[in-house]
Enzyme design. Structure first.
Site, PDB file in Angstrom:
ATOM      1  NE  ARG A  54      27.197 -13.360 -18.958  1.00  0.00           N
ATOM      2  CZ  ARG A  54      28.271 -13.806 -19.606  1.00  0.00           C
ATOM      3  NH1 ARG A  54      29.316 -13.012 -19.766  1.00  0.00           N
ATOM      4  NH2 ARG A  54      28.321 -15.036 -20.058  1.00  0.00           N
ATOM      5  NE  ARG A 107      35.624 -21.763 -24.396  1.00  0.00           N
ATOM      6  CZ  ARG A 107      34.959 -20.650 -24.598  1.00  0.00           C
ATOM      7  NH1 ARG A 107      35.267 -19.843 -25.563  1.00  0.00           N
ATOM      8  NH2 ARG A 107      33.987 -20.318 -23.790  1.00  0.00           N
ATOM      9  NE  ARG A 152      29.924 -21.109 -19.968  1.00  0.00           N
ATOM     10  CZ  ARG A 152      29.549 -19.845 -19.847  1.00  0.00           C
ATOM     11  NH1 ARG A 152      28.517 -19.524 -19.075  1.00  0.00           N
ATOM     12  NH2 ARG A 152      30.193 -18.898 -20.487  1.00  0.00           N
ATOM     13  CE  LYS A 192      37.453 -15.603 -22.352  1.00  0.00           C
ATOM     14  NZ  LYS A 192      36.712 -16.112 -21.173  1.00  0.00           N
ATOM     15  NE  ARG A 239      25.909 -16.477 -22.736  1.00  0.00           N
ATOM     16  CZ  ARG A 239      27.221 -16.282 -22.900  1.00  0.00           C
ATOM     17  NH1 ARG A 239      27.688 -15.057 -23.067  1.00  0.00           N
ATOM     18  NH2 ARG A 239      28.070 -17.291 -22.897  1.00  0.00           N
TER      19      ARG A 239
HETATM   20  P1  AMP Z   1      31.670 -17.919 -24.616  1.00  0.00           P
HETATM   21  O1  AMP Z   1      30.708 -16.825 -24.867  1.00  0.00           O
HETATM   22  O2  AMP Z   1      33.067 -17.624 -25.127  1.00  0.00           O
HETATM   23  O3  AMP Z   1      31.685 -18.378 -23.177  1.00  0.00           O
HETATM   24  O4  AMP Z   1      31.183 -19.166 -25.490  1.00  0.00           O
HETATM   25  C1  AMP Z   1      29.914 -19.753 -25.292  1.00  0.00           C
HETATM   26  C2  AMP Z   1      29.935 -21.187 -25.766  1.00  0.00           C
HETATM   27  O5  AMP Z   1      30.272 -21.237 -27.157  1.00  0.00           O
HETATM   28  C3  AMP Z   1      30.951 -22.088 -25.090  1.00  0.00           C
HETATM   29  O6  AMP Z   1      30.493 -22.599 -23.848  1.00  0.00           O
HETATM   30  C4  AMP Z   1      31.125 -23.184 -26.139  1.00  0.00           C
HETATM   31  O7  AMP Z   1      30.018 -24.068 -26.154  1.00  0.00           O
HETATM   32  C5  AMP Z   1      31.067 -22.400 -27.428  1.00  0.00           C
HETATM   33  N1  AMP Z   1      32.416 -21.942 -27.826  1.00  0.00           N
HETATM   34  C6  AMP Z   1      32.879 -20.666 -27.890  1.00  0.00           C
HETATM   35  N2  AMP Z   1      34.155 -20.633 -28.300  1.00  0.00           N
HETATM   36  C7  AMP Z   1      34.516 -21.919 -28.517  1.00  0.00           C
HETATM   37  C8  AMP Z   1      35.716 -22.561 -28.952  1.00  0.00           C
HETATM   38  N3  AMP Z   1      36.836 -21.861 -29.238  1.00  0.00           N
HETATM   39  N4  AMP Z   1      35.716 -23.916 -29.055  1.00  0.00           N
HETATM   40  C9  AMP Z   1      34.619 -24.635 -28.778  1.00  0.00           C
HETATM   41  N5  AMP Z   1      33.466 -24.110 -28.355  1.00  0.00           N
HETATM   42  C10 AMP Z   1      33.401 -22.757 -28.222  1.00  0.00           C
END
Ligand code: AMP
Length: 225
Positions: free
Chosen positions: A130, A91, A175, A16, A164
């Protein structure tokens, strides 16, 4: 000129972020990634960052009240007036409802939800390999599919590459559970609203980009008719 108010859906590791970067350039839209905003807050040691960090490290969702306020503020900024590309938000259904309400309040509506679909096993292979630059997390590599010239060193600025915390295998599995339990229902949610467009995320990044770009160009055209 019509607005392009877009969200990208899909499991972690579907690409994404990569696709959002490309589409953001193609269509001059701000790429708004909740994950990137949160990671920047963590790095800056802000109060929001301190609240979010433990959830992020565990691969859990940060509480809705923190995220929704953050996104509503962001959508009100000038660069998002003519459209946006949301990556990582909404989400869950509560966030999707909040987004809908915020857009109605701004007299706007969503143009489409673009789903990039990838099976779980591909997600694990992609994310566990990654590596990101310690100075600029948008410099992203993969130990097998896109290795840096020198192991663990960023090609672009020579900084160290790290994994990460949430890209460790057990956290990735968690996740994915969170994705299937909380985020996947949004596919049906946006399908019911007639807004869903599906893309096969197993294809190469270039192919996925070509399909997305064509679909978004069509959406823009349809909107002006
Ligand atoms: P991502 O890089 O989008 O995978 O986001 C990394 C982490 O940020 C996720 O595993 C969540 O802990 C938090 N996060 C990102 N976007 C959201 C969201 N819309 N709602 C809740 N937590 C989020």
């Amino acid at each position: 000129m019509s607005e392009l108010n877009l969200i990208l859906l899909g499991p972690p590791g579907a690409g994404k972020g990569t696709q959002a970067d490309r589409l953001s350039e193609d269509f001059s839209l701000p790429h708004i990634s909740t994950g990137d905003i949160l990671r920047a807050q963590v790095a800056d040691g802000t109060e929001l960052g301190r609240k979010a960090k433990s959830y992020m490290d565990a691969g859990d969702l940060v509480p809705d009240d923190v995220i929704i306020g953050m996104i509503v503020d962001r959508l009100g900024e000038g660069d998002a007036r003519d459209g946006f590309l949301l990556d990582g938000f909404p989400r869950n259904e509560q966030q999707a409802d909040a987004l809908g309400t915020a857009l109605v309040g701004l007299d706007r509506r969503l143009t489409a939800a673009l789903l990039i679909d990838v099976p779980d096993e591909d997600v694990v292979r992609r994310l566990a390999g990654r590596r990101v630059c310690v100075l600029n997390p948008s410099h992203i590599y993969h130990v097998d599919f896109d290795p840096p010239k020198h192991a663990d060193v960023c090609d672009q600025d020579g900084a160290r590459l790290i994994q990460r915390d949430d890209d460790r295998e057990e956290t990735i599995r968690h996740r994915l559970e969170v994705y299937h339990g909380q985020t996947e229902p949004l596919i049906a949610y946006y399908d019911r609203a007639g807004l869903l467009r599906r893309f096969d995320g197993r294809r190469s990044a270039d192919e996925v980009h070509g399909h997305l770009r064509a679909a978004v160009a069509t959406l823009r055209l349809e909107d002006t008719l």
